[in-house]
Design an enzyme around this catalytic site. Structure first.
Site, PDB file in Angstrom:
ATOM      1  N   ARG A   7       0.867  -1.176   0.000  1.00  0.00           N
ATOM      2  CA  ARG A   7       0.000   0.000   0.000  1.00  0.00           C
ATOM      3  C   ARG A   7       0.904   1.226   0.000  1.00  0.00           C
ATOM      4  O   ARG A   7       2.065   1.171   0.447  1.00  0.00           O
ATOM      5  CB  ARG A   7      -0.902   0.015   1.231  1.00  0.00           C
ATOM      6  CG  ARG A   7      -1.830  -1.201   1.358  1.00  0.00           C
ATOM      7  CD  ARG A   7      -2.621  -1.130   2.659  1.00  0.00           C
ATOM      8  NE  ARG A   7      -3.556  -2.246   2.799  1.00  0.00           N
ATOM      9  CZ  ARG A   7      -3.280  -3.381   3.434  1.00  0.00           C
ATOM     10  NH1 ARG A   7      -2.086  -3.556   3.991  1.00  0.00           N
ATOM     11  NH2 ARG A   7      -4.181  -4.345   3.520  1.00  0.00           N
ATOM     12  N   LYS A  41      -1.520  -1.909   7.955  1.00  0.00           N
ATOM     13  CA  LYS A  41      -2.950  -1.738   8.178  1.00  0.00           C
ATOM     14  C   LYS A  41      -3.445  -2.736   9.227  1.00  0.00           C
ATOM     15  O   LYS A  41      -3.114  -3.918   9.159  1.00  0.00           O
ATOM     16  CB  LYS A  41      -3.711  -1.940   6.870  1.00  0.00           C
ATOM     17  CG  LYS A  41      -5.196  -1.576   6.971  1.00  0.00           C
ATOM     18  CD  LYS A  41      -5.860  -1.644   5.618  1.00  0.00           C
ATOM     19  CE  LYS A  41      -7.328  -1.253   5.728  1.00  0.00           C
ATOM     20  NZ  LYS A  41      -8.011  -1.305   4.418  1.00  0.00           N
ATOM     21  N   HIS A 101      -2.703   1.983  -6.087  1.00  0.00           N
ATOM     22  CA  HIS A 101      -3.285   0.723  -5.621  1.00  0.00           C
ATOM     23  C   HIS A 101      -3.460  -0.268  -6.770  1.00  0.00           C
ATOM     24  O   HIS A 101      -3.534  -1.480  -6.530  1.00  0.00           O
ATOM     25  CB  HIS A 101      -4.623   0.994  -4.923  1.00  0.00           C
ATOM     26  CG  HIS A 101      -4.861   0.104  -3.738  1.00  0.00           C
ATOM     27  ND1 HIS A 101      -4.110   0.188  -2.588  1.00  0.00           N
ATOM     28  CD2 HIS A 101      -5.744  -0.901  -3.532  1.00  0.00           C
ATOM     29  CE1 HIS A 101      -4.536  -0.716  -1.719  1.00  0.00           C
ATOM     30  NE2 HIS A 101      -5.515  -1.395  -2.274  1.00  0.00           N
ATOM     31  N   ARG A 111      -0.658  -2.677  -6.692  1.00  0.00           N
ATOM     32  CA  ARG A 111      -0.851  -3.729  -5.681  1.00  0.00           C
ATOM     33  C   ARG A 111      -1.811  -4.803  -6.206  1.00  0.00           C
ATOM     34  O   ARG A 111      -1.560  -6.002  -6.060  1.00  0.00           O
ATOM     35  CB  ARG A 111      -1.380  -3.089  -4.391  1.00  0.00           C
ATOM     36  CG  ARG A 111      -1.741  -4.066  -3.273  1.00  0.00           C
ATOM     37  CD  ARG A 111      -2.081  -3.265  -2.024  1.00  0.00           C
ATOM     38  NE  ARG A 111      -2.932  -3.987  -1.098  1.00  0.00           N
ATOM     39  CZ  ARG A 111      -2.485  -4.760  -0.101  1.00  0.00           C
ATOM     40  NH1 ARG A 111      -1.181  -4.920   0.052  1.00  0.00           N
ATOM     41  NH2 ARG A 111      -3.322  -5.365   0.714  1.00  0.00           N
ATOM     42  N   HIS A 164      -4.174  -9.524   4.225  1.00  0.00           N
ATOM     43  CA  HIS A 164      -5.628  -9.583   4.361  1.00  0.00           C
ATOM     44  C   HIS A 164      -6.027 -10.433   5.559  1.00  0.00           C
ATOM     45  O   HIS A 164      -5.462 -11.507   5.783  1.00  0.00           O
ATOM     46  CB  HIS A 164      -6.266 -10.189   3.099  1.00  0.00           C
ATOM     47  CG  HIS A 164      -6.226  -9.289   1.916  1.00  0.00           C
ATOM     48  ND1 HIS A 164      -6.391  -9.731   0.614  1.00  0.00           N
ATOM     49  CD2 HIS A 164      -6.036  -7.938   1.813  1.00  0.00           C
ATOM     50  CE1 HIS A 164      -6.305  -8.705  -0.214  1.00  0.00           C
ATOM     51  NE2 HIS A 164      -6.089  -7.622   0.486  1.00  0.00           N
ATOM     52  N   TYR A 184      -9.448 -11.661  -6.459  1.00  0.00           N
ATOM     53  CA  TYR A 184      -8.481 -11.667  -7.566  1.00  0.00           C
ATOM     54  C   TYR A 184      -8.700 -12.858  -8.496  1.00  0.00           C
ATOM     55  O   TYR A 184      -8.226 -12.836  -9.636  1.00  0.00           O
ATOM     56  CB  TYR A 184      -7.050 -11.664  -7.015  1.00  0.00           C
ATOM     57  CG  TYR A 184      -6.734 -10.384  -6.290  1.00  0.00           C
ATOM     58  CD1 TYR A 184      -6.619  -9.179  -6.977  1.00  0.00           C
ATOM     59  CD2 TYR A 184      -6.594 -10.359  -4.903  1.00  0.00           C
ATOM     60  CE1 TYR A 184      -6.363  -7.990  -6.311  1.00  0.00           C
ATOM     61  CE2 TYR A 184      -6.330  -9.184  -4.227  1.00  0.00           C
ATOM     62  CZ  TYR A 184      -6.223  -8.002  -4.933  1.00  0.00           C
ATOM     63  OH  TYR A 184      -5.977  -6.826  -4.268  1.00  0.00           O
TER      64      TYR A 184
END
Length: 347
Positions: free
Chosen positions: A204, A229, A294, A297, A320, A329
């Site tokens: 990120r 994050k 992004h 990414r 995640h 994805y």
């Protein structure tokens, strides 16, 4: 110097846009205003929509609404509660601003009087009427639910506050050829290294800018991401090609505190400047898509999936919490789709 000012919406937030002929003195003055931002899309500087800025730039067509005295006190109390639980600075800002918008809408009611019907009315009369996004509405829901969970006497039933229906959007992905063009667009070593590291590690923007030289483990070819994050640490593999690039970069720029520093030594590189670096790269190679950092990414994750990497490892690399987040994805990977033969070919 002639100028005009008008209210605009940016990211679900009311802002004051200032229009004037290009003048460095005015640009410097605008930059000094707290919360000033440049919109590359609109080609205009804009400021927070506050009473002081409305008076300064003579915007008086509509009276500005502010939270009640009680509302202001509750927002500050909520901010202290978030701080004590060590929420990130960005989350604290997002939640307090969202709560401020909500309590401003009901500045004629005490907090104890607000009920679930008021939340629905706010959604209809403020969010929907102003064509604000579902993601912004979701931020409001998060802030309202968390805020009212900290208050004992209230008419709000937290579990009955509904969220907007999730939009089923797919992540934007670039081809490997497009990524290569973007990463090779800049001759500036610093710019090229930053963009390359984002793609090669699936970072990120904030994670890249928080990196310090000590977070690069050249012995094990790893990048350590501290307090990413969700305040989680994680590691991601470091490409030998990127390591060589980082060594060349380090010799030239000799960073001290942060791996990528701004004009002031010891301060991190500005995220808006990095967005501009990407836009310049897109312009150089003639890519017209509205690519953001992004996207790099997303492209990293999709290209890994297409090369046969297990989804569980991709989840770990991206940081995640849920595998469901990573599974999106699979919907943009073209590896299996390209093997499907269209019935049109048999006609």
């Amino acid at each position: 110097m002639n100028w005009t000012a008008k209210l605009i919406k940016r990211g679900g937030e009311s802002r004051i846009a200032i229009y004037f002929e290009k003048n460095q003195d005015w640009i410097d003055r605008i930059k000094q205003q707290e919360g000033s931002r440049w919109s590359q899309t609109l080609g205009v500087w804009h400021l927070p929509d506050t009473f002081e800025n409305r008076m300064l730039f003579q915007i008086v067509e509509t009276p500005i609404k502010l939270p009640s005295t009680e509302g202001i006190a509750q927002i500050e109390k909520f901010k202290c509660w978030l701080l004590s639980r060590r929420y990130s600075d960005s989350t604290i800002t997002t939640y307090t601003e969202a709560l401020k918008t909500f309590l401003t809408f009901y500045n004629d009611k005490t907090v104890a009087e607000i009920n679930n019907d008021d939340v629905i009315r706010y959604n209809n009369e403020y969010i929907l009427n102003n064509n604000l996004s579902a993601s912004y509405q979701n931020q409001i829901v998060n802030a309202v639910k968390l805020f009212f969970s900290t208050i004992r006497e209230t008419k709000i039933e937290i579990e009955k506050i509904h969220r907007p229906k999730r939009e089923k959007t797919l992540p934007n992905v670039l081809s490997k050829e497009e990524v290569k063009l973007i990463l090779n667009a800049h001759s500036n070593l610093k710019h090229k290294t930053m963009l390359s590291l984002i793609y090669s590690c699936g970072l990120r923007c904030g994670e890249l800018l928080a990196l310090q030289p000590v977070h690069i483990d050249s012995k094990r070819n790893l990048v350590l991401l501290k307090s990413a994050k969700g305040k989680k640490d994680r590691i991601t593999p470091l490409s030998p090609k990127i390591l060589e690039m980082l060594r060349d970069y380090y010799k030239v720029f000799k960073p001290t505190t942060y791996l990528f520093e701004g004009q002031i030594p010891g301060s991190p590189y500005d995220s808006r400047s990095l967005q501009l670096v990407l836009k310049q790269a897109l312009k150089k190679v003639g890519i017209q898509k509205p690519v953001t950092l992004h996207w790099l990414r997303h492209s990293f994750a999709t290209h890994l999936l297409e090369s046969g990497t297990d989804l569980r490892y991709i989840q770990e690399l991206l940081g995640h919490n849920s595998s469901r987040t990573t599974e999106i994805y699979t919907h943009v990977s073209t590896k299996s789709i390209r093997q499907i033969k269209s019935p049109f070919d048999d006609l």
